[in-house]
Design an enzyme around this catalytic site. Sequence first.
Site, PDB file in Angstrom:
ATOM      1  N   LYS A 177       0.868  -1.191   0.038  1.00 54.05           N
ATOM      2  CA  LYS A 177       0.101  -0.014  -0.172  1.00 54.05           C
ATOM      3  C   LYS A 177       0.632   1.295  -0.095  1.00 54.05           C
ATOM      4  O   LYS A 177       0.259   2.528   0.047  1.00 54.05           O
ATOM      5  CB  LYS A 177      -0.883   0.012   1.189  1.00 54.05           C
ATOM      6  CG  LYS A 177      -1.873  -1.223   1.458  1.00 54.05           C
ATOM      7  CD  LYS A 177      -2.445  -0.982   2.805  1.00 54.05           C
ATOM      8  CE  LYS A 177      -3.195  -2.382   3.225  1.00 54.05           C
ATOM      9  NZ  LYS A 177      -4.007  -2.312   4.611  1.00 54.05           N
ATOM     10  N   ARG A 215     -13.065  -3.203  12.579  1.00 50.04           N
ATOM     11  CA  ARG A 215     -13.387  -3.229  11.353  1.00 50.04           C
ATOM     12  C   ARG A 215     -14.681  -4.194  11.174  1.00 50.04           C
ATOM     13  O   ARG A 215     -15.400  -4.580  12.207  1.00 50.04           O
ATOM     14  CB  ARG A 215     -12.389  -3.810  10.305  1.00 50.04           C
ATOM     15  CG  ARG A 215     -11.036  -2.952  10.408  1.00 50.04           C
ATOM     16  CD  ARG A 215     -10.264  -3.452   9.451  1.00 50.04           C
ATOM     17  NE  ARG A 215      -8.669  -2.960   9.282  1.00 50.04           N
ATOM     18  CZ  ARG A 215      -7.754  -3.019  10.153  1.00 50.04           C
ATOM     19  NH1 ARG A 215      -7.954  -4.105  11.109  1.00 50.04           N
ATOM     20  NH2 ARG A 215      -6.848  -2.358   9.828  1.00 50.04           N
TER      21      ARG A 215
END
Length: 293
Positions: free
Chosen positions: A61, A278
């Site tokens: 990322k 999450r």
Amino acid sequence: MPELPEVEVVRRGLERWVGGRTVTDVEVLHPRAVRRHLAGAEDFALGLKGHRFGAPMRRGKYLWLPLADSGTSVLAHLGMSGQLLVKTEQTPDEKHLRIRVRFTDDLGAAAPDAAGTELRFVDQRTFGGLSLHENTPDGLPDVIAHIARDPLDPLFDDEAFHQALRRSRSTIKRALLNQSLISGVGNIYADEALWRTRLHYERPTATFTRPRTAELLGHVRDVMNEALAVGGTSFDSLYVNVNGESGYFDRSLDAYGREDEPCRRCGTPMRRRPWMNRSSYFCPRCQRPPRLP
């Protein structure tokens, strides 16, 4: 947050529009945008002026722009809402413009139509930013030297990953999100790959055989390549390429965000469970939870 496909889409755009160009001016419009550059905004700007950007690079990322002949790189932290946009100099400033980088007319390796454009870092939530770092001998900014290779990297070692997975004594989704084991996989693509492999997110990593690891890696690569082909996943206007265009992979998601919708494989309603601040999405029939000892 953007995952590997979204970051790779941005990297490819920067390669076309910014690679090989020489910086003539840097304007820092918000101090938080360079807070990771501890020497401050003025030092950040001086570190870029007069230098030429090399080919944009990515690991997982993480995205960076090497500065030719300086031994340093500009590391981009996109955070929750960061965008690297290429705009003409006449384009009105975005509301959340944080940093502007202007170039000479020497295009270097950039496309001919890059003339008259500038690079803008836009960040609505100000969690992201740009910072300047020394490079390691491998060409990585020193602050990300610990990040593992990603599954699309030609040098990614499948056997080494399998061994590290077995040693981790963790659960599979935690392992997939551990950037020191495998980089670039985030919450969305982990859920997608696990659904394709029919694995529950709490499956212990110690139970993985080589064929099972190979199957999972194959699905991780497939889902990422499919997302790349359509520009990544955009749930809102925050995840865009350098031209401000959204990706369309969210229309093809099989697991993530599909709570109570029928599983595309067996028709059972998909479930969502809270997981590490999450959510995890899964099919209770296709992805049965592991048996407790």
